[in-house]
Design an enzyme around this catalytic site. Structure first.
Site, short mmCIF file in Angstrom:
data_model
loop_
_atom_site.label_atom_id
_atom_site.label_comp_id
_atom_site.label_asym_id
_atom_site.label_seq_id
_atom_site.Cartn_x
_atom_site.Cartn_y
_atom_site.Cartn_z
CB ALA A 227 30.00 31.14 29.71
CB ALA A 228 24.32 29.25 29.74
N GLY A 229 26.25 27.25 31.21
CA GLY A 229 26.48 26.13 32.14
C GLY A 229 27.53 26.47 33.18
CG ASP A 230 31.38 27.42 32.01
OD1 ASP A 230 31.39 26.19 32.23
OD2 ASP A 230 31.88 27.94 31.00
O1 RIB Z 1 31.73 26.49 28.67
C1 RIB Z 1 32.13 27.43 27.72
C2 RIB Z 1 33.61 27.31 27.49
O2 RIB Z 1 33.89 26.05 26.92
C3 RIB Z 1 34.17 28.32 26.51
O3 RIB Z 1 34.55 29.53 27.11
C4 RIB Z 1 35.32 27.56 25.87
O4 RIB Z 1 36.57 28.07 26.19
C5 RIB Z 1 35.14 26.12 26.31
O5 RIB Z 1 36.05 25.78 27.27
#
Ligand code: RIB
Length: 280
Positions: A227-230
């Site tokens: 989730a760093a990219g998110d």
């Molecule tokens: O970017 C991280 C996410 O990628 C995770 O939470 C997982 O669910 C996948 O979708």
């Protein structure tokens, strides 16, 4: 306060913390298993909310117990879920994640109900900004790109073929270095900003082939890079929509992405604004 809509995936992450990531054909044992809410769409929505935006998520889950687990932190965090759909015939999306002591991971996603968010059922929201990724059908992202009116950000993750109109419409495209290599010269179709992340080495924003911003993240002790990219995607969009310059926004996004690496799990690790500002 800016108003951000996210069209994207909701997953339940099954996370095995391992001593080393397995090579192909190798079995690794002695893992510790945890379950966390995840999915790139849900993570980006919650990250944007924790960073101060008003956020709604358009997604699809299954009619099952995993959905409630996957949605728990979005509900607690105040992300708008009125547009969430429930598929009668598909399970909630699941991600199988292995995390090594270095914080690096392997992720395998079974999209399940995320596949049911088709263009036919999509109602494109009005908002200051819209963020999409590619864990829902790419035709849905293309429809959103064509119909949305405001600042449009697409995070091209995971890498897959997208209609060129998505690239042509995007005000902001976000890729990591692996995705950037996968898309190659097709990214030249983007007239907007392209942000490329290179892990701990930082990130750039380019436009028209020229770098317009370059930043490095603060040094942190990485526990889990999931989730760093998110978080980077949400933070960069929030900052640009607030009117920050590309350079300021990139520094903010790099700090936010770094902060998300300091805890295990996707959504438990998403930082709030004060935590990010302490790192900028
Ligand atoms: O970017 C991280 C996410 O990628 C995770 O939470 C997982 O669910 C996948 O979708």
């Amino acid at each position: 306060m800016s108003n951000i809509a996210v069209i994207g995936s909701v997953n339940l992450d099954l996370v095995a913390t391992v001593k080393k990531l397995p090579a192909p054909g190798e079995t690794v044992t002695d893992a510790v298993l945890n379950r966390f809410p995840g999915g790139k769409g849900a993570n980006q929505a919650l990250a944007a909310k924790r960073l101060g935006a008003d956020v709604r998520l358009i997604g699809c889950v299954g009619d099952d117990a995993a959905a409630e687990e996957a949605l728990a932190l979005l509900r607690d965090g105040g992300v708008g879920l009125d547009d969430l759909r429930v598929a009668a015939d598909a399970p909630t999306g699941t991600a199988l994640i292995a995390v090594a002591p270095s914080g690096e991971n392997h992720i395998v996603v079974a999209p399940g109900a995320n596949r049911s968010l088709t263009p036919e059922v999509l109602s494109v929201p009005a908002a200051d900004a819209l963020i999409c990724q590619l864990e829902v059908p790419t035709e849905t992202v293309a429809r959103a790109a064509a119909e949305f009116d405001g600042f449009f950000c697409v995070n091209l993750a995971p890498a897959k073929q997208v209609d060129v109109t998505v690239l042509q419409r995007a005000d902001l495209v976000i890729v990591n270095e692996i995705e950037s290599a996968w898309y190659g010269e097709s990214l030249n179709a983007c007239p907007g900003m392209i942000a490329t992340t290179v892990g701990a080495a930082g990130a750039t924003i380019s436009k028209g082939g020229e770098d317009i911003a370059v930043a490095k993240p603060p040094r942190i002790e990485a526990v889990d890079t999931t989730a760093a990219g998110d978080t980077f995607t949400a933070a960069l969009t929030v900052a640009l929509v607030e009117g920050q310059s590309p350079q300021q926004a990139l520094e903010f996004a790099c700090a936010a992405g770094a902060a998300a690496c300091t805890k295990l799990g996707a959504q438990p690790s998403l930082p709030n604004r004060d935590q990010v500002m302490a790192l900028v």
